[in-house]
Scaffold this motif. Sequence first.
Motif, PDB file in Angstrom:
ATOM      1  N   THR A  84      -9.449  -1.976  10.261  1.00 36.21           N
ATOM      2  CA  THR A  84      -8.602  -1.724   9.096  1.00 36.21           C
ATOM      3  C   THR A  84      -7.234  -1.212   9.541  1.00 36.21           C
ATOM      4  O   THR A  84      -6.197  -1.679   9.052  1.00 36.21           O
ATOM      5  CB  THR A  84      -9.267  -0.709   8.135  1.00 36.21           C
ATOM      6  N   MET A  85      -7.223  -0.265  10.481  1.00 39.62           N
ATOM      7  CA  MET A  85      -5.947   0.252  10.982  1.00 39.62           C
ATOM      8  C   MET A  85      -5.147  -0.869  11.648  1.00 39.62           C
ATOM      9  O   MET A  85      -3.931  -0.973  11.469  1.00 39.62           O
ATOM     10  CB  MET A  85      -6.177   1.409  11.955  1.00 39.62           C
ATOM     11  N   HIS A  86      -5.818  -1.723  12.396  1.00 34.85           N
ATOM     12  CA  HIS A  86      -5.128  -2.838  13.055  1.00 34.85           C
ATOM     13  C   HIS A  86      -4.480  -3.747  12.003  1.00 34.85           C
ATOM     14  O   HIS A  86      -3.327  -4.161  12.165  1.00 34.85           O
ATOM     15  CB  HIS A  86      -6.111  -3.629  13.920  1.00 34.85           C
ATOM     16  N   ARG A  87      -5.211  -4.057  10.933  1.00 44.74           N
ATOM     17  CA  ARG A  87      -4.648  -4.901   9.873  1.00 44.74           C
ATOM     18  C   ARG A  87      -3.439  -4.224   9.226  1.00 44.74           C
ATOM     19  O   ARG A  87      -2.444  -4.898   8.909  1.00 44.74           O
ATOM     20  CB  ARG A  87      -5.712  -5.221   8.823  1.00 44.74           C
ATOM     21  N   LEU A  88      -3.500  -2.914   9.037  1.00 48.87           N
ATOM     22  CA  LEU A  88      -2.371  -2.197   8.449  1.00 48.87           C
ATOM     23  C   LEU A  88      -1.149  -2.223   9.373  1.00 48.87           C
ATOM     24  O   LEU A  88      -0.016  -2.379   8.913  1.00 48.87           O
ATOM     25  CB  LEU A  88      -2.767  -0.754   8.134  1.00 48.87           C
ATOM     26  N   VAL A  89      -1.405  -2.080  10.663  1.00 49.45           N
ATOM     27  CA  VAL A  89      -0.299  -2.052  11.633  1.00 49.45           C
ATOM     28  C   VAL A  89       0.336  -3.439  11.774  1.00 49.45           C
ATOM     29  O   VAL A  89       1.546  -3.556  11.954  1.00 49.45           O
ATOM     30  CB  VAL A  89      -0.807  -1.538  13.003  1.00 49.45           C
ATOM     31  N   THR A  90      -0.458  -4.473  11.670  1.00 49.82           N
ATOM     32  CA  THR A  90       0.059  -5.823  11.893  1.00 49.82           C
ATOM     33  C   THR A  90       0.430  -6.535  10.588  1.00 49.82           C
ATOM     34  O   THR A  90       0.749  -7.721  10.606  1.00 49.82           O
ATOM     35  CB  THR A  90      -0.977  -6.669  12.662  1.00 49.82           C
ATOM     36  N   ALA A  91       0.407  -5.833   9.467  1.00 49.06           N
ATOM     37  CA  ALA A  91       0.749  -6.433   8.175  1.00 49.06           C
ATOM     38  C   ALA A  91       2.235  -6.784   8.130  1.00 49.06           C
ATOM     39  O   ALA A  91       3.059  -6.205   8.845  1.00 49.06           O
ATOM     40  CB  ALA A  91       0.405  -5.465   7.049  1.00 49.06           C
ATOM     41  N   GLU A  92       2.568  -7.730   7.279  1.00 45.50           N
ATOM     42  CA  GLU A  92       3.974  -8.137   7.099  1.00 45.50           C
ATOM     43  C   GLU A  92       4.826  -6.967   6.615  1.00 45.50           C
ATOM     44  O   GLU A  92       5.938  -6.786   7.063  1.00 45.50           O
ATOM     45  CB  GLU A  92       4.062  -9.284   6.074  1.00 45.50           C
ATOM     46  N   LYS A  93       4.259  -6.176   5.691  1.00 44.59           N
ATOM     47  CA  LYS A  93       4.994  -5.041   5.141  1.00 44.59           C
ATOM     48  C   LYS A  93       4.225  -3.767   5.473  1.00 44.59           C
ATOM     49  O   LYS A  93       3.023  -3.682   5.247  1.00 44.59           O
ATOM     50  CB  LYS A  93       5.129  -5.204   3.626  1.00 44.59           C
ATOM     51  N   PHE A  94       4.913  -2.774   6.016  1.00 42.35           N
ATOM     52  CA  PHE A  94       4.290  -1.513   6.393  1.00 42.35           C
ATOM     53  C   PHE A  94       3.995  -0.683   5.152  1.00 42.35           C
ATOM     54  O   PHE A  94       4.879  -0.437   4.333  1.00 42.35           O
ATOM     55  CB  PHE A  94       5.206  -0.736   7.345  1.00 42.35           C
TER      56      PHE A  94
END
Length: 169
Positions: A84-94
């Motif tokens: 989940t943290m990885h998806r948040l870090v690599t998302a288009e928008k922070f």
Amino acid sequence: MFKAASFGLATLLTLSSGVVLADGAKPVSAMPAEDDSTMLEKPLERNTMFDGVNLTEQQRQQMRDLMHQARKDLPNVNVEQIETMHRLVTAEKFDQAAVRAQAELMAQEQVDRQVEMARIRNQMFNLLTPEQKNVLNQKHEQRMKQMQMQLSGLQPSSAQKTSSTSTTE
């Protein structure tokens, strides 16, 4: 920044502490065996809580039993939370709020693991004789002084020592 560094350092110290086993009936150092497959992590430089303390076979067995039970009781690392943290870090928008919430959740689980390991280390400490406790406390004071010197920049870290000696040879 200081709190983050302190938390990171405390985490490293917690992870590096543990008890390892040695063969033989006579008292030996608690330094771990190189082939100890029960260690979850094998740090480059072993620095366990009981380094320098000679343990009897009975103490080592009691500590092995405590660690064996602790492995069963410790909360597992939640891989889904890491994902989940990885998806948040690599998302288009922070999304700062989502990252903060996820980080706090992960930190609380880490705190729970550290509390459980501290409970086990306390039980191990209380297996020691007064003389062994004194040795352990002296070793702890030495490590704290070294850490303070490193943090104040007066002494190079072991990684810096290694790189400086390898360049001078």
